[in-house]
Design a protein around this motif. Structure first.
Motif, PDB file in Angstrom:
ATOM      1  N   ARG A 225      -3.617   5.436  -1.679  1.00  0.00           N
ATOM      2  CA  ARG A 225      -2.851   4.222  -1.384  1.00  0.00           C
ATOM      3  C   ARG A 225      -1.373   4.473  -1.629  1.00  0.00           C
ATOM      4  NH1 ARG A 225      -3.836  -1.584  -4.187  1.00  0.00           N
ATOM      5  NH2 ARG A 225      -3.494  -0.310  -6.048  1.00  0.00           N
ATOM      6  N   LEU A 226      -0.592   4.226  -0.596  1.00  0.00           N
ATOM      7  CA  LEU A 226       0.856   4.292  -0.644  1.00  0.00           C
ATOM      8  C   LEU A 226       1.359   2.866  -0.817  1.00  0.00           C
ATOM      9  CD1 LEU A 226       3.350   6.206  -0.052  1.00  0.00           C
ATOM     10  CD2 LEU A 226       3.209   5.341   2.280  1.00  0.00           C
ATOM     11  N   SER A 227       2.182   2.647  -1.821  1.00  0.00           N
ATOM     12  CA  SER A 227       2.736   1.323  -2.079  1.00  0.00           C
ATOM     13  C   SER A 227       4.149   1.505  -2.599  1.00  0.00           C
ATOM     14  CB  SER A 227       1.870   0.564  -3.088  1.00  0.00           C
ATOM     15  OG  SER A 227       1.811   1.267  -4.325  1.00  0.00           O
ATOM     16  N   GLY A 228       4.819   0.398  -2.894  1.00  0.00           N
ATOM     17  CA  GLY A 228       6.153   0.500  -3.464  1.00  0.00           C
ATOM     18  C   GLY A 228       7.057  -0.616  -3.026  1.00  0.00           C
ATOM     19  N   THR A 229       8.342  -0.383  -3.181  1.00  0.00           N
ATOM     20  CA  THR A 229       9.362  -1.351  -2.794  1.00  0.00           C
ATOM     21  C   THR A 229      10.019  -0.869  -1.503  1.00  0.00           C
ATOM     22  OG1 THR A 229       9.784  -1.862  -5.113  1.00  0.00           O
ATOM     23  CG2 THR A 229      11.463  -2.548  -3.520  1.00  0.00           C
ATOM     24  N   LEU A 230       9.935  -1.697  -0.483  1.00  0.00           N
ATOM     25  CA  LEU A 230      10.528  -1.362   0.800  1.00  0.00           C
ATOM     26  C   LEU A 230      12.046  -1.523   0.734  1.00  0.00           C
ATOM     27  CD1 LEU A 230       7.950  -3.262   3.013  1.00  0.00           C
ATOM     28  CD2 LEU A 230       8.147  -0.782   2.781  1.00  0.00           C
ATOM     29  N   GLU A 231      12.762  -0.862   1.640  1.00  0.00           N
ATOM     30  CA  GLU A 231      14.216  -1.027   1.718  1.00  0.00           C
ATOM     31  C   GLU A 231      14.518  -2.515   1.860  1.00  0.00           C
ATOM     32  OE1 GLU A 231      16.878   0.912   1.367  1.00  0.00           O
ATOM     33  OE2 GLU A 231      15.586   2.616   0.925  1.00  0.00           O
ATOM     34  N   GLY A 232      15.466  -3.003   1.096  1.00  0.00           N
ATOM     35  CA  GLY A 232      15.814  -4.416   1.137  1.00  0.00           C
ATOM     36  C   GLY A 232      15.081  -5.255   0.119  1.00  0.00           C
ATOM     37  N   GLY A 233      14.096  -4.679  -0.564  1.00  0.00           N
ATOM     38  CA  GLY A 233      13.499  -5.368  -1.686  1.00  0.00           C
ATOM     39  C   GLY A 233      12.079  -5.846  -1.634  1.00  0.00           C
ATOM     40  N   PRO A 234      11.454  -6.083  -0.471  1.00  0.00           N
ATOM     41  CA  PRO A 234      10.063  -6.551  -0.527  1.00  0.00           C
ATOM     42  C   PRO A 234       9.135  -5.496  -1.143  1.00  0.00           C
ATOM     43  CG  PRO A 234      10.920  -6.704   1.718  1.00  0.00           C
ATOM     44  CD  PRO A 234      11.942  -5.989   0.890  1.00  0.00           C
ATOM     45  N   VAL A 235       8.231  -5.946  -1.978  1.00  0.00           N
ATOM     46  CA  VAL A 235       7.249  -5.055  -2.597  1.00  0.00           C
ATOM     47  C   VAL A 235       5.970  -5.132  -1.773  1.00  0.00           C
ATOM     48  CG1 VAL A 235       5.857  -4.644  -4.665  1.00  0.00           C
ATOM     49  CG2 VAL A 235       8.248  -5.354  -4.883  1.00  0.00           C
ATOM     50  N   THR A 236       5.370  -3.983  -1.514  1.00  0.00           N
ATOM     51  CA  THR A 236       4.103  -3.947  -0.803  1.00  0.00           C
ATOM     52  C   THR A 236       3.065  -3.233  -1.644  1.00  0.00           C
ATOM     53  OG1 THR A 236       2.928  -3.226   1.188  1.00  0.00           O
ATOM     54  CG2 THR A 236       4.756  -1.846   0.474  1.00  0.00           C
ATOM     55  N   SER A 237       1.869  -3.802  -1.670  1.00  0.00           N
ATOM     56  CA  SER A 237       0.775  -3.148  -2.396  1.00  0.00           C
ATOM     57  C   SER A 237       0.099  -2.096  -1.528  1.00  0.00           C
ATOM     58  CB  SER A 237      -0.249  -4.180  -2.866  1.00  0.00           C
ATOM     59  OG  SER A 237      -0.804  -4.857  -1.744  1.00  0.00           O
ATOM     60  N   GLY A 238       0.528  -1.986  -0.269  1.00  0.00           N
ATOM     61  CA  GLY A 238      -0.020  -0.968   0.607  1.00  0.00           C
ATOM     62  C   GLY A 238      -1.456  -1.249   0.992  1.00  0.00           C
ATOM     63  N   MET A 239      -2.114  -0.225   1.472  1.00  0.00           N
ATOM     64  CA  MET A 239      -3.519  -0.337   1.864  1.00  0.00           C
ATOM     65  C   MET A 239      -4.220   0.948   1.461  1.00  0.00           C
ATOM     66  SD  MET A 239      -3.357   0.290   5.947  1.00  0.00           S
ATOM     67  CE  MET A 239      -2.616   1.756   6.625  1.00  0.00           C
ATOM     68  N   TRP A 240      -5.495   0.831   1.206  1.00  0.00           N
ATOM     69  CA  TRP A 240      -6.304   2.006   0.895  1.00  0.00           C
ATOM     70  C   TRP A 240      -6.690   2.698   2.192  1.00  0.00           C
ATOM     71  CZ3 TRP A 240      -6.669   4.074  -3.714  1.00  0.00           C
ATOM     72  CH2 TRP A 240      -6.415   3.271  -4.830  1.00  0.00           C
ATOM     73  N   VAL A 241      -6.577   4.003   2.191  1.00  0.00           N
ATOM     74  CA  VAL A 241      -7.003   4.822   3.325  1.00  0.00           C
ATOM     75  C   VAL A 241      -8.006   5.859   2.836  1.00  0.00           C
ATOM     76  CG1 VAL A 241      -4.852   4.528   4.615  1.00  0.00           C
ATOM     77  CG2 VAL A 241      -5.092   6.476   3.042  1.00  0.00           C
ATOM     78  N   ARG A 242      -8.714   6.417   3.786  1.00  0.00           N
ATOM     79  CA  ARG A 242      -9.621   7.523   3.482  1.00  0.00           C
ATOM     80  C   ARG A 242      -8.857   8.806   3.760  1.00  0.00           C
ATOM     81  NH1 ARG A 242     -14.191   5.159   7.436  1.00  0.00           N
ATOM     82  NH2 ARG A 242     -12.456   5.566   8.817  1.00  0.00           N
ATOM     83  N   ALA A 243      -8.921   9.740   2.849  1.00  0.00           N
ATOM     84  CA  ALA A 243      -8.206  11.005   3.005  1.00  0.00           C
ATOM     85  C   ALA A 243      -9.179  12.164   2.848  1.00  0.00           C
ATOM     86  CB  ALA A 243      -7.096  11.118   1.963  1.00  0.00           C
ATOM     87  N   THR A 244      -9.044  13.128   3.736  1.00  0.00           N
ATOM     88  CA  THR A 244      -9.836  14.350   3.679  1.00  0.00           C
ATOM     89  C   THR A 244      -8.867  15.525   3.693  1.00  0.00           C
ATOM     90  OG1 THR A 244     -11.606  13.269   4.917  1.00  0.00           O
ATOM     91  CG2 THR A 244     -11.671  15.670   4.806  1.00  0.00           C
ATOM     92  N   PHE A 245      -9.131  16.518   2.855  1.00  0.00           N
ATOM     93  CA  PHE A 245      -8.263  17.683   2.723  1.00  0.00           C
ATOM     94  C   PHE A 245      -9.065  18.952   2.961  1.00  0.00           C
ATOM     95  CE2 PHE A 245      -6.893  14.452  -0.330  1.00  0.00           C
ATOM     96  CZ  PHE A 245      -5.551  14.298   0.009  1.00  0.00           C
TER      97      PHE A 245
END
Length: 146
Positions: free
Chosen positions: A93-113
């Motif tokens: 899950r990628l999350s954080g504070t977007l440019e300009g200030g809104p905070v996003t909790s992001g979304m869960w993804v499936r990752a394979t390596f």
């Protein structure tokens, strides 16, 4: 006594940890030390495949321009390690504070390596990120959690 298999798995887990560290620090050079130069990435955004380290880093650079601060987390990492190849899967899950200030909790993804041992070190040679698809609507289901 620590076995070669245990050392290899620890190194691979370290590489995944370096992805998390590199994203949180917005450090493209750090991320460059994780991926093989000829990585093939099936990332979340178009096109269908991104080939080579520069294409992979371009995706992360785009993330860094969208976010003032980045958080990334990996959950439920499972690895299968062989002598020269390994693969793993997890939720990310990628999350954080977007440019300009809104905070996003992001979304869960499936990752394979996919990993290869090259020159004695483990490198990510393939990755794939996806979200489940609702077949009837054709839309990704981004609200699911592990």
């Amino acid at each position: 006594m620590v076995t070669q298999h245990e050392m290899d798995e620890a190194e691979i887990r370290g590489q995944i940890g370096r992805i998390v560290e590199g994203l949180r620090a917005k450090d493209l050079e750090g991320l460059k030390r994780v991926y093989a130069t000829d990585i093939v990435s099936f990332d979340i955004e178009p096109p269908l495949q991104h080939v080579g380290i520069e294409a992979k880093l371009k995706n992360w650079a785009k993330v860094f321009t969208l976010f003032e601060s980045v958080n990334y987390e990996i959950r439920d990492l499972t690895l299968t390690v062989g002598d020269g190849v390994a693969f793993g899967h997890a939720f990310g899950r990628l999350s954080g504070t977007l440019e300009g200030g809104p905070v996003t909790s992001g979304m869960w993804v499936r990752a394979t390596f996919g990993f290869r041992k090259i020159g004695g070190a483990w490198w990510i040679t393939h990755d794939q990120v996806s979200v489940p698809l609702d077949v009837e609507s054709g839309k990704g289901m981004t609200g699911l959690e592990p």
